[in-house]
Design a protein around this motif. Structure first.
Motif, PDB file in Angstrom:
ATOM      1  N   SER A   1       1.203  -1.111  -0.406  1.00 45.51           N
ATOM      2  CA  SER A   1      -0.290   0.164  -0.156  1.00 45.51           C
ATOM      3  C   SER A   1       1.045   1.705  -0.303  1.00 45.51           C
ATOM      4  CB  SER A   1      -0.942   0.154   1.380  1.00 45.51           C
ATOM      5  OG  SER A   1      -1.428  -1.378   1.346  1.00 45.51           O
ATOM      6  N   LYS A   2       0.971   1.906  -1.154  1.00 50.42           N
ATOM      7  CA  LYS A   2       2.032   3.498  -1.074  1.00 50.42           C
ATOM      8  C   LYS A   2       0.758   4.005   0.538  1.00 50.42           C
ATOM      9  CE  LYS A   2       2.202   7.307  -3.558  1.00 50.42           C
ATOM     10  NZ  LYS A   2       2.043   8.208  -4.655  1.00 50.42           N
ATOM     11  N   GLU A   3      -0.466   4.195   0.317  1.00 45.06           N
ATOM     12  CA  GLU A   3      -0.469   5.425   1.433  1.00 45.06           C
ATOM     13  C   GLU A   3      -2.147   4.496   2.104  1.00 45.06           C
ATOM     14  OE1 GLU A   3      -3.799   7.517  -1.370  1.00 45.06           O
ATOM     15  OE2 GLU A   3      -2.627   8.742  -0.825  1.00 45.06           O
ATOM     16  N   VAL A   4      -1.612   4.476   3.566  1.00 41.94           N
ATOM     17  CA  VAL A   4      -2.791   3.753   4.361  1.00 41.94           C
ATOM     18  C   VAL A   4      -3.845   4.460   5.766  1.00 41.94           C
ATOM     19  CG1 VAL A   4      -0.808   2.400   5.115  1.00 41.94           C
ATOM     20  CG2 VAL A   4      -0.975   3.967   6.585  1.00 41.94           C
ATOM     21  N   ILE A   5      -4.959   4.085   5.732  1.00 37.90           N
ATOM     22  CA  ILE A   5      -5.427   4.973   6.788  1.00 37.90           C
ATOM     23  C   ILE A   5      -5.180   5.533   7.866  1.00 37.90           C
ATOM     24  CG2 ILE A   5      -8.037   5.372   8.371  1.00 37.90           C
ATOM     25  CD1 ILE A   5      -8.602   3.213   6.269  1.00 37.90           C
ATOM     26  N   GLY A   6      -4.661   6.664   8.115  1.00 42.19           N
ATOM     27  CA  GLY A   6      -4.029   7.427   9.801  1.00 42.19           C
ATOM     28  C   GLY A   6      -5.319   8.166  10.297  1.00 42.19           C
ATOM     29  N   GLY A   7      -6.395   8.179   9.801  1.00 41.91           N
ATOM     30  CA  GLY A   7      -7.329   8.446  10.729  1.00 41.91           C
ATOM     31  C   GLY A   7      -8.628   9.074  10.650  1.00 41.91           C
ATOM     32  N   TYR A   8      -9.719   8.740  11.374  1.00 46.42           N
ATOM     33  CA  TYR A   8     -10.679   9.357  10.822  1.00 46.42           C
ATOM     34  C   TYR A   8     -11.496  11.042  11.298  1.00 46.42           C
ATOM     35  CZ  TYR A   8     -12.487   7.836  14.981  1.00 46.42           C
ATOM     36  OH  TYR A   8     -13.213   7.935  16.107  1.00 46.42           O
ATOM     37  N   ALA A   9     -12.741  11.201  10.992  1.00 43.66           N
ATOM     38  CA  ALA A   9     -13.668  11.607  11.301  1.00 43.66           C
ATOM     39  C   ALA A   9     -14.710  11.318  11.099  1.00 43.66           C
ATOM     40  CB  ALA A   9     -13.598  13.281  10.757  1.00 43.66           C
TER      41      ALA A   9
END
Length: 118
Positions: free
Chosen positions: A73-81
């Protein structure tokens, strides 16, 4: 009013190893105070690094587990709102402001989706 989920994706390769700068945290805190006082923010959190996560996949009737980091994965989930806004335009405006508090060396993608209500 509709609710929106923003998934914040970060490129862990460009994120500082020691985490966000104090200046970023100060700007982020000010924005979070503002969006909370506006009655828009329902919940938000950052997530631990992908190296501490596990992906569970259901395929062909079987479960498989993959421990992080997720190198494919190039990008991963780092947070949410989760925000409650009058419409998508308002949710997009808050999202734009969130992204722009980051320094230029960050690569951050925000996916905004309305939460399906029953």
């Amino acid at each position: 009013m509709p609710r929106y989920l923003s998934l914040i994706r970060v490129d862990e390769r460009t994120a500082p190893a020691d985490g966000p700068s104090p200046e970023l945290m100060e700007r982020m805190g000010a924005l979070l105070d503002e969006v909370t006082k506006a009655g828009v923010m329902l919940d938000t959190q950052g997530l631990t690094p992908s190296s501490e996560g596990t992906r569970i996949t259901w395929s062909g009737g079987e479960l498989s587990y993959t421990d992080g980091p997720f190198t494919e994965s190039k990008e991963v989930i780092g947070g949410y709102a989760i925000m409650q806004c009058k419409d998508k335009a308002e949710a997009l405006e808050w999202s734009r402001r969130f992204l722009q508090v980051h320094e230029d060396y960050w690569t951050v993608t925000l996916e905004l989706r309305q939460i399906a209500e029953d």
